[in-house]
Design an enzyme around this catalytic site. Sequence first.
Site, PDB file in Angstrom:
ATOM      1  N   GLU A   1     -10.573  -9.337   3.103  1.00 11.65           N
ATOM      2  CA  GLU A   1      -9.407  -8.815   3.556  1.00 11.65           C
ATOM      3  C   GLU A   1     -10.194  -9.076   5.287  1.00 11.65           C
ATOM      4  OE1 GLU A   1      -8.044  -5.812   2.126  1.00 11.65           O
ATOM      5  OE2 GLU A   1      -6.952  -5.636   4.345  1.00 11.65           O
TER       6      GLU A   1
ATOM      7  N   GLY B   1       1.602  -1.817   4.148  1.00 12.15           N
ATOM      8  CA  GLY B   1       1.806  -0.279   4.203  1.00 12.15           C
ATOM      9  C   GLY B   1       2.794   0.225   4.952  1.00 12.15           C
TER      10      GLY B   1
ATOM     11  N   GLU C   1      -8.413   0.387  -3.111  1.00 11.34           N
ATOM     12  CA  GLU C   1      -9.397   0.379  -1.489  1.00 11.34           C
ATOM     13  C   GLU C   1      -9.856   1.862  -1.623  1.00 11.34           C
ATOM     14  OE1 GLU C   1      -7.240   0.780   2.122  1.00 11.34           O
ATOM     15  OE2 GLU C   1      -6.713  -0.555   1.250  1.00 11.34           O
TER      16      GLU C   1
ATOM     17  N   ARG D   1      -6.695  12.964   1.099  1.00 10.78           N
ATOM     18  CA  ARG D   1      -5.622  13.228   2.208  1.00 10.78           C
ATOM     19  C   ARG D   1      -4.881  12.775   1.626  1.00 10.78           C
ATOM     20  NH1 ARG D   1      -7.174  10.109   7.956  1.00 10.78           N
ATOM     21  NH2 ARG D   1      -9.402  10.930   7.109  1.00 10.78           N
ATOM     22  N   HIS D   2      -4.131  11.630   1.091  1.00  8.23           N
ATOM     23  CA  HIS D   2      -2.872  11.046   0.586  1.00  8.23           C
ATOM     24  C   HIS D   2      -3.473  10.969  -0.935  1.00  8.23           C
ATOM     25  CE1 HIS D   2      -4.419   7.289   1.829  1.00  8.23           C
ATOM     26  NE2 HIS D   2      -4.934   7.679   3.391  1.00  8.23           N
TER      27      HIS D   2
ATOM     28  N   THR E   1      -8.640   3.138   8.671  1.00  5.82           N
ATOM     29  CA  THR E   1      -9.639   3.036   8.919  1.00  5.82           C
ATOM     30  C   THR E   1      -9.560   1.680  10.189  1.00  5.82           C
ATOM     31  OG1 THR E   1      -8.580   2.590   6.254  1.00  5.82           O
ATOM     32  CG2 THR E   1     -11.162   0.803   7.354  1.00  5.82           C
TER      33      THR E   1
ATOM     34  N   ARG F   1      -9.320   8.555  -0.456  1.00 10.06           N
ATOM     35  CA  ARG F   1     -10.543   8.818   0.229  1.00 10.06           C
ATOM     36  C   ARG F   1     -10.968   9.765   0.076  1.00 10.06           C
ATOM     37  NH1 ARG F   1     -10.345   7.265   5.912  1.00 10.06           N
ATOM     38  NH2 ARG F   1      -8.587   6.355   6.341  1.00 10.06           N
TER      39      ARG F   1
ATOM     40  N   ASN G   1       0.909  -1.073   0.201  1.00 11.55           N
ATOM     41  CA  ASN G   1      -0.132  -0.121  -0.001  1.00 11.55           C
ATOM     42  C   ASN G   1       1.378   0.953  -0.154  1.00 11.55           C
ATOM     43  OD1 ASN G   1      -1.847   2.795   0.941  1.00 11.55           O
ATOM     44  ND2 ASN G   1      -3.197   1.058   1.279  1.00 11.55           N
TER      45      ASN G   1
ATOM     46  N   ASP H   1      -0.107   4.366   0.346  1.00 13.30           N
ATOM     47  CA  ASP H   1      -0.515   5.418   0.143  1.00 13.30           C
ATOM     48  C   ASP H   1      -0.134   6.953   1.314  1.00 13.30           C
ATOM     49  OD1 ASP H   1      -3.230   4.076  -0.826  1.00 13.30           O
ATOM     50  OD2 ASP H   1      -3.939   4.002   1.935  1.00 13.30           O
ATOM     51  N   HIS H   2       0.800   5.810   2.067  1.00 18.51           N
ATOM     52  CA  HIS H   2       1.462   6.985   3.291  1.00 18.51           C
ATOM     53  C   HIS H   2       3.279   7.644   2.413  1.00 18.51           C
ATOM     54  CE1 HIS H   2      -1.008   6.593   6.257  1.00 18.51           C
ATOM     55  NE2 HIS H   2      -0.188   5.040   6.166  1.00 18.51           N
TER      56      HIS H   2
ATOM     57  N   HIS I   1      -5.568   3.554  -1.903  1.00 14.83           N
ATOM     58  CA  HIS I   1      -7.040   4.172  -0.993  1.00 14.83           C
ATOM     59  C   HIS I   1      -7.495   5.759  -1.221  1.00 14.83           C
ATOM     60  CE1 HIS I   1      -9.808   4.122   3.236  1.00 14.83           C
ATOM     61  NE2 HIS I   1     -10.137   4.761   1.664  1.00 14.83           N
TER      62      HIS I   1
ATOM     63  N   HIS J   1      -4.095  -4.719   7.746  1.00 11.63           N
ATOM     64  CA  HIS J   1      -3.928  -3.860   8.955  1.00 11.63           C
ATOM     65  C   HIS J   1      -2.420  -3.337   9.804  1.00 11.63           C
ATOM     66  CE1 HIS J   1      -5.818  -0.078  10.166  1.00 11.63           C
ATOM     67  NE2 HIS J   1      -6.426  -0.179   9.058  1.00 11.63           N
ATOM     68  N   GLY J   2      -2.760  -2.743  10.315  1.00 11.24           N
ATOM     69  CA  GLY J   2      -1.299  -2.575  10.784  1.00 11.24           C
ATOM     70  C   GLY J   2      -0.364  -3.870  11.096  1.00 11.24           C
TER      71      GLY J   2
HETATM   72  N1  PXP Z   1      -5.789  -2.788   4.366  1.00 16.67           N
HETATM   73  C1  PXP Z   1      -7.383  -2.355   4.462  1.00 16.67           C
HETATM   74  C2  PXP Z   1      -8.211  -2.294   4.594  1.00 16.67           C
HETATM   75  C3  PXP Z   1      -6.225  -0.747   4.978  1.00 16.67           C
HETATM   76  O1  PXP Z   1      -7.460   0.322   5.170  1.00 16.67           O
HETATM   77  C4  PXP Z   1      -5.308  -0.535   5.054  1.00 16.67           C
HETATM   78  C5  PXP Z   1      -4.897   0.718   6.081  1.00 16.67           C
HETATM   79  O2  PXP Z   1      -4.960   1.578   4.387  1.00 16.67           O
HETATM   80  C6  PXP Z   1      -4.301  -1.111   5.293  1.00 16.67           C
HETATM   81  C7  PXP Z   1      -4.671  -2.727   5.211  1.00 16.67           C
HETATM   82  C8  PXP Z   1      -2.669  -1.224   5.780  1.00 16.67           C
HETATM   83  O3  PXP Z   1      -2.777  -1.107   6.879  1.00 16.67           O
HETATM   84  P1  PXP Z   1      -1.268  -0.978   7.377  1.00 16.67           P
HETATM   85  O4  PXP Z   1      -0.629   0.431   6.922  1.00 16.67           O
HETATM   86  O5  PXP Z   1      -1.683  -0.012   8.791  1.00 16.67           O
HETATM   87  O6  PXP Z   1      -0.332  -1.995   6.903  1.00 16.67           O
END
Ligand code: PXP
Length: 237
Positions: free
Chosen positions: A150, A212, A69, A48-49, A100, A44, A6, A8-9, A42, A190-191
């Site tokens: 997911e 991500g 996403e 924002r990103h 999220t 949004r 991911n 995004d950041h 993602h 996520h995380g």
């Molecule tokens: N999956 C989903 C649905 C998410 O919204 C995110 C965060 O954008 C991730 C995975 C990735 O999470 P992380 O950035 O904590 O790895």
Amino acid sequence: MRLAVNVDHIATIRQARKASEPEPVLAALLAEQAGAHGIVCHLRGDRRHIQERDLKLLRETIKTKLNLEMAATEEMFNIARKVRPDVVSLVPETPDEVTTQGGLKVLGQEKQLANFIQKLKKAGIRVSIFVDPDEHQIAACRQVGVDLIEINTGRYAEAIKEKEREKHLEEIRQAAAFAHKLGLEVHAGHGLDYHNVQPIVEIREISELSIGFAIVARAAIVGISQAVREMLALLER
Ligand code: PXP
């Protein structure tokens, strides 16, 4: 186990100064060259990103799979129909959240979601739902017509006490087995980071992880290629 990165950041850094770099698309291409199996972003509602421009550039350039996403809104449907990502992952979205917050609550909005998913599928897009490790919600995902889910690993990743972490891990194991039995393709994310990913890798029903923040954070120090390679090494079964 496949890795979807991911980006995004990368855009978060750029948007902090409303500047023109770093480019998420460049990070995505380097991630692919380092072995990533897919790219996630993602878009949004508040932009924002990731911007629509990034999404279009990603679609035009990456060679693996693009997973968008997004919230289940008409605005996002129109964008997805034009850009045609390989997969759309439906996520809940609230304006003030830092990231999220939990999976999509499918129960109670089955009809609207089934219609929305049908429209995306008609446009040739595979659809996933980001869902908590809860059998009722997962059964509802099957009912509304998705091919894959997911599983939200957020609560596992955030748990501090070992006992709590093990409880959330067990929920993910059970949820993955349940979803697999229903015939769904199972992803998770996520995380997840370099320290907590290993027990998730061991869950055989999970075929792909979406990661991500941890990869971008490490990339700031060692570069994106090395950060992706280090994560891929941990994903080997
Ligand atoms: N999956 C989903 C649905 C998410 O919204 C995110 C965060 O954008 C991730 C995975 C990735 O999470 P992380 O950035 O904590 O790895």
